[in-house]
Design an enzyme around this catalytic site. Structure first.
Site, mmCIF file in Angstrom:
data_model
loop_
_atom_site.group_PDB
_atom_site.id
_atom_site.type_symbol
_atom_site.label_atom_id
_atom_site.label_comp_id
_atom_site.label_asym_id
_atom_site.label_seq_id
_atom_site.Cartn_x
_atom_site.Cartn_y
_atom_site.Cartn_z
ATOM 1 N N SER A 1 -5.713 4.686 1.781
ATOM 2 C CA SER A 1 -5.642 4.617 3.242
ATOM 3 C C SER A 1 -4.205 4.612 3.740
ATOM 4 C CB SER A 1 -6.384 3.370 3.760
ATOM 5 O OG SER A 1 -7.776 3.554 3.640
ATOM 6 N N LYS A 2 -3.320 3.913 3.030
ATOM 7 C CA LYS A 2 -1.904 3.951 3.413
ATOM 8 C C LYS A 2 -1.337 5.354 3.180
ATOM 9 C CE LYS A 2 -1.165 -0.930 2.302
ATOM 10 N NZ LYS A 2 -2.485 -1.174 1.668
ATOM 11 N N ASP B 1 3.341 -0.674 -2.579
ATOM 12 C CA ASP B 1 2.232 -1.579 -2.286
ATOM 13 C C ASP B 1 1.623 -1.960 -3.629
ATOM 14 O OD1 ASP B 1 0.376 -2.929 -0.506
ATOM 15 O OD2 ASP B 1 -1.103 -1.430 -1.135
ATOM 16 N N PRO C 1 -6.570 2.970 -3.172
ATOM 17 C CA PRO C 1 -7.496 4.066 -2.891
ATOM 18 C C PRO C 1 -7.039 5.084 -1.864
ATOM 19 C CG PRO C 1 -8.220 2.126 -1.740
ATOM 20 C CD PRO C 1 -7.024 1.704 -2.554
ATOM 21 N N ASP D 1 2.577 5.451 -14.641
ATOM 22 C CA ASP D 1 2.935 4.046 -14.499
ATOM 23 C C ASP D 1 4.124 3.956 -13.540
ATOM 24 O OD1 ASP D 1 3.905 1.467 -14.745
ATOM 25 O OD2 ASP D 1 3.653 1.373 -16.909
ATOM 26 N N CYS E 1 -1.032 -7.913 -0.889
ATOM 27 C CA CYS E 1 -2.054 -8.648 -0.132
ATOM 28 C C CYS E 1 -2.226 -10.025 -0.767
ATOM 29 C CB CYS E 1 -3.369 -7.871 -0.094
ATOM 30 S SG CYS E 1 -3.988 -7.375 -1.710
ATOM 31 N N CYS F 1 2.001 3.161 -5.747
ATOM 32 C CA CYS F 1 0.729 2.540 -6.168
ATOM 33 C C CYS F 1 -0.288 2.835 -5.081
ATOM 34 C CB CYS F 1 0.888 1.046 -6.366
ATOM 35 S SG CYS F 1 2.284 0.585 -7.432
ATOM 36 N N ALA F 2 -0.749 4.071 -5.007
ATOM 37 C CA ALA F 2 -1.355 4.583 -3.782
ATOM 38 C C ALA F 2 -2.852 4.355 -3.646
ATOM 39 C CB ALA F 2 -1.068 6.083 -3.656
ATOM 40 N N ASP G 1 -0.821 6.911 -8.843
ATOM 41 C CA ASP G 1 -1.527 5.718 -9.305
ATOM 42 C C ASP G 1 -1.629 5.788 -10.819
ATOM 43 O OD1 ASP G 1 -3.104 3.366 -7.903
ATOM 44 O OD2 ASP G 1 -4.166 3.853 -9.760
#
Length: 741
Positions: free
Chosen positions: A150-151, A241, A148, A206, A294, A145-146, A179
Site C-alpha cells: 500500500s505504501k 518500513d 504488501p 534481503d 508499526c 521492505c515493500a 521484499d
C-alpha cells in the site's frame, strides 16, 4: 474471545515512559477498541476528486442519519491530516455493513472501486511515511521492505503526479519495490496492475545487504580513462518500513495480546539497524530516507535511529513538525531501558552495567549489544525530531516515523566519492569469487533462538546476515558476475535458484514489434526502443512490456538473476488468441491502455455514448446490429481486431460520473467485446448506473438457491466481500504472514 490484557506489555511500556501517566488509561482503552475502517482514494488519477465528491455529496447525506438497532451510526469522515481530503474513515461494525441497506450499498461501492485500484483500504498511520518523502516524478525511489504494497502504491501515485484523466504519464524517475520473501513480492506485482507504470520494478532481495546496482556509463563521458566504468545507481528517496514486532497493530491483530513479550524488539534491532545503514549508503547526496515501524518499542525505533546516526555522522534527523499540522504526534524518546529477559528486567541503565552483571565466562555470549541502550549523545542527535503516533490521540494504530537527510556540510562531493569507489571496485570484480552470506558474529547475535517459540520475530530476522562494515559489504557486493548484455539467447545466470524469466528488450525494427505498431495505429513517437519481452530467447511470443529509459538502463546494466528482478515496466500489448487466421493479431490490454493512449492516433479512436457502454456491460459479445447509429455503422465499417472507443456521457441522468471514458474493444466479424476484466466491468456499472448490470452478476444471482434460511442468507456469496485491508504491517511477523496469505 481474546483477553485484551498482558501484564508484561503494561510493565514494559510504563517503564519506558512512552506517555504521561495521566494518559495511560486513555491509551489502553484505545488499544482495546476496534480500529476504524480507513481508505484512501488513488491520488494520481483525475477520477480521484470525482470519487471524493461522490462520497461527500451522495453517500454522506444518505448515511448521515442512519439508526441501527436503536443507535445512530456516524457517517464517513475525512482523515483531517491527509492532503486534498483523499483519505476517509468510518467506524461501523461488520454487522452494520451487512444488514444496514444504506451502509451495504456504500460498502459495495467501496469494494468495487478497490478492486479496480481507485481506492485502497489502508490503515491511517501506514499512509504517513510516503507523505514525508516528498517524491517527485523525476526521482529514483526504492521501497526496501515493500510488501504488501500500500505504501508502494502511494509512492507510485507521487511518481505519476502528471497523469491525466485518461492517460498514464511516463515519469523520468523509477520506483523499485523490494521484499525479501518471493511470495510476498508477488503482492507488489499486483500493485503495478492497479496503477500501470513504465517506471516500476520489483526485486526480491534481503534489504540489509541490497546489492550495488549499476547504470551504464554516459555516452557523453569524454574522460581519458582506458575504459569507461558504470556508475552506481543512487536513490533520491528511500523508504525503510522495516520488519518489526508490530505491537502498534494490537487493535487489528488481537493475537498479539496473548503472545507479546518484551524480548521481541531486542531480536529485531540488529536487522533494522542494518537495513537503515544500507539505505544510507544507497542515497544521493541530497536525498531523503524515511524510517518507520508499526511498533511502540524504543529498541526498534529510537535505538535504531541513534545507532544509524552514530555510525553515519554525515546524516541528521529532519525536523518535519511543520508538515501535516493536523496530525497529532509526540516527539521521540531520548531515554529508554531495554529489558534483558521476559520478566521485564530493565534495571541496567547502561550496556557496561549489564555486561558487568554477567558471569565472566558468559560476557562474550551476550545477546544484547551496546546500541540497545540510549547513547551518551542522545540529546545531541535530536531524537525528539522522530514522530510517535499513539492510538488515543486520533483513534489510529501506533506508529513511528523518522526522516533523515545528509547534513549540509556533507552534501558536496558525495556522488563523486561513490562513483570513484564503484569504478575502483569494478576493476577487480570480474576475478573475485562470489561471497556467500556470513553468519552473525557472536557478539552481535540477536535474541532469536531462545524465545523463538513465543516471539513475533520477522521471518527476515531469522536469516543469518552479515554484520560486517559497510565498506567490506560493498566490496562483497561487487564480487558478482558481470551484467549480461541482454541480447537474444545470451543470459548468464548469477543465481541458479532464481527461476523468473529474463527481461529482453527488442530492437525498434523488430518485425513483430513493427507489425504490432502498424496494426494498432501507434504514432511514430511510441517508445519502441523501450519494449521488452519475457522469455529466454527474447522472441516476441505473446506479450509486450513497456518501460521508461531509466528502467531500461538499470535492467540492461545488471544481471536480472543477481538483482532477482521479479517485474519490470507494465504489460501493454498482447496477442489475441481468438484472432488466429485473421490479419489482426494484437490488442491493447485494458490495464495498458492508459500508457499507450498518448501514442494512439486520435483519428482512429471511435466515439459512442454511455448507452452503448451499457449494452457492452450487459452482454459479453453483443452483435454490431444491436447498437444504435452512428456507432453501429462505424463499427461495421471497421476491420476485425483491436479498437479504442471514447464513451461520452451526454445528457443521461442515470450516471453518477459525467466524464469521458476511453476503453479497449475487440471486434470479430459480427460482434464486439469490451476488453476489460469482470471486476472492472462491475465497478464501472456500479459507478455509472448504481447497480451491477454485468453478465457475471446475473449469472451469480441465478446460482443462488431460491430458499435460504435467514442466517445462511447473510453469509451467501451475494453479499459483498469485506473491504480488504491491503496494508497489514504486522503480517511481516511469522504467525500473521500465514494468516494474511
Amino acid at each position: 474471545m481474546t483477553r485484551m490484557d498482558n501484564h508484561r506489555f503494561t510493565a514494559y511500556y510504563k517503564a519506558q515512559n512512552i506517555i504521561p501517566d495521566q494518559e495511560w488509561d486513555l491509551f489502553m482503552d484505545a488499544l482495546r477498541r476496534p480500529l476504524p475502517t480507513t481508505f484512501r482514494i488513488t491520488g494520481s488519477r483525475d477520477i480521484a476528486h470525482a470519487l471524493g465528491d461522490a462520497i461527500q455529496q451522495i453517500y454522506v447525506p444518505i448515511l448521515n442519519n442512519v439508526v441501527f438497532e436503536g443507535e445512530t451510526v456516524p457517517p464517513p469522515a475525512h482523515i483531517p491530516w491527509y492532503p486534498d481530503g483523499l483519505a476517509w474513515q468510518f467506524n461501523v461494525s461488520k454487522k452494520v455493513l451487512r444488514r444496514s441497506p444504506e451502509f451495504k450499498k456504500f460498502h459495495s461501492f467501496l469494494v468495487h472501486e478497490t478492486e479496480v485500484g481507485n481506492i485502497s483500504r489502508q490503515e491511517a498511520v501506514s499512509m504517513l511515511p510516503p507523505l514525508f518523502m516528498d517524491v517527485q516524478p523525476h526521482h529514483k525511489v526504492i521501497d526496501l521492505c515493500a510488501a504488501p504494497g500500500s505504501k508502494t502504491a502511494q509512492l507510485l501515485e507521487a511518481l505519476h503526479a502528471n497523469d491525466t484523466a485518461t492517460s498514464t504519464s511516463i515519469p523520468a524517475g523509477l520506483l523499485i519495490a523490494n521484499d525479501s520473501d518471493s511470495r510476498r513480492s508477488h503482492l507488489l506485482i499486483h500493485q503495478s496492475a492497479r496503477l500501470p507504470s513504465p517506471a516500476f520494478m520489483v526485486t526480491n532481495l534481503d534489504a540489509s545487504i541490497y546489492p550495488v546496482l549499476k547504470l551504464p556509463s554516459s555516452p557523453n563521458d569524454n574522460r581519458r580513462a582506458v575504459k569507461k566504468t558504470p556508475s552506481q545507481l543512487l536513490f533520491d528517496r528511500i523508504l525503510c518500513d522495516v520488519p518489526c514486532s508490530g505491537d502498534g497493530t494490537l487493535r487489528k491483530n488481537l493475537g498479539i495480546w496473548k503472545r507479546w513479550q518484551p524480548m521481541d524488539g531486542n531480536g529485531l534491532h540488529g536487522l533494522q539497524t542494518r537495513i537503515l545503514q544500507r539505505a544510507m549508503r544507497m542515497l544521493t547526496s541530497d536525498g531523503r530516507i524515511v524510517y518507520s515501524t508499526c511498533s511502540l518499542n524504543p529498541v526498534e525505533n529510537e535505538a535504531v535511529v541513534a545507532a544509524a546516526l552514530n555510525s553515519n555522522p554525515e546524516f541528521e534527523l529532519v525536523d518535519v513538525s511543520d508538515q501535516l499540522p493536523q496530525l497529532i504526534r509526540r516527539p521521540g524518546l531520548i531515554t529508554w531501558s531495554p529489558t534483558i529477559d521476559r520478566n521485564v528486567n530493565t534495571s541496567f541503565s547502561s550496556y557496561d552495567a549489564y555486561i558487568q552483571s554477567l558471569p565472566v565466562g558468559k560476557r562474550g555470549d551476550s545477546k544484547l549489544i551496546e546500541t540497545h541502550w540510549p547513547p551518551n549523545n542522545a540529546e545531541a542527535l535530536h531524537l525528539g525530531r522522530c514522530m510517535r503516533i499513539y492510538p488515543h490521540l486520533q483513534d489510529t494504530g501506533g506508529f513511528f516515523v523518522a526522516v533523515f537527510e545528509r547534513k549540509a556540510s556533507h552534501k558536496t562531493a558525495i556522488s563523486v566519492h561513490v562513483s570513484k569507489r564503484v569504478a575502483e571496485d569494478s576493476d577487480t570484480a570480474s576475478s573475485a569469487p562470489e561471497t556467500k552470506k556470513a553468519k552473525l558474529e557472536t557478539n552481535t547475535q540477536t535474541q532469536v533462538a531462545e524465545d523463538e517459540s513465543d516471539t513475533t520475530t520477522s521471518r527476515d530476522a531469522m536469516d543469518a546476515d552479515p554484520s560486517a562494515s559497510d565498506e567490506k559489504q560493498e566490496a562483497t557486493e561487487q564480487h558478482q558476475s558481470k551484467p549480461t548484455a541482454h541480447a537474444r539467447g545470451k543470459t548468464t545466470p548469477a543465481d541458479p535458484s532464481f527461476k523468473e524469466m529474463p527481461y529482453t528488450f527488442l530492437q525498434p525494427d523488430d518485425p513483430a514489434l513493427h507489425a504490432c505498431i502498424n496494426q494498432l495505429n501507434l504514432a511514430p513517437s511510441f517508445p519502441s526502443s523501450n519494449v521488452l519481452v519475457r522469455n529466454p530467447t527474447g522472441e516476441p511470443v505473446r506479450s509486450f512490456y513497456l518501460t521508461n529509459a531509466l528502467v531500461k538502463s538499470v535492467v540492461q546494466a545488471n544481471d536480472h538473476t543477481r538483482m532477482r528482478l521479479m517485474a519490470s515496466g507494465t504489460k501493454v500489448i498482447t496477442k489475441q488468441e481468438a484472432a488466429r487466421g485473421m490479419d489482426a493479431q494484437y490488442r491493447v490490454l485494458g490495464e495498458g491502455l492508459p500508457v499507450v493512449l498518448p501514442y494512439i492516433k486520435p483519428e482512429t479512436i471511435l466515439h459512442a455514448d454511455f448507452g452503448a457502454l451499457k449494452v457492452l456491460l450487459q452482454n459479453y459479445y453483443p452483435l454490431c446490429v444491436s447498437f444504435v447509429e452512428p456507432f453501429r455503422s462505424e463499427m461495421e465499417e471497421r476491420a476485425p481486431g483491436s479498437h479504442v472507443v471514447r464513451f461520452i456521457p451526454g445528457t443521461s441522468t442515470d450516471t453518477t460520473f459525467c466524464r469521458d471514458l476511453i476503453l479497449p474493444l475487440w471486434k470479430s466479424n459480427v460482434s464486439i467485446s469490451l476488453m476489460i476484466d469482470k471486476k472492472t466491468k462491475s465497478a464501472l456499472s456500479w459507478r455509472l448506473f448504481g447497480e451491477d448490470l454485468t453478465v457475471a452478476a446475473r449469472e451469480k444471482g441465478r446460482k443462488q438457491k431460491p430458499a435460504v434460511p435467514r442466517a445462511a442468507a447473510e453469509a451467501t456469496t451475494d453479499e459483498p466481500k469485506d473491504l480488504e485491508d491491503e496494508e497489514n504491517d504486522q503480517d511481516r511477523a511469522i504467525g500473521d504472514v500465514e494468516e494474511h496469505e
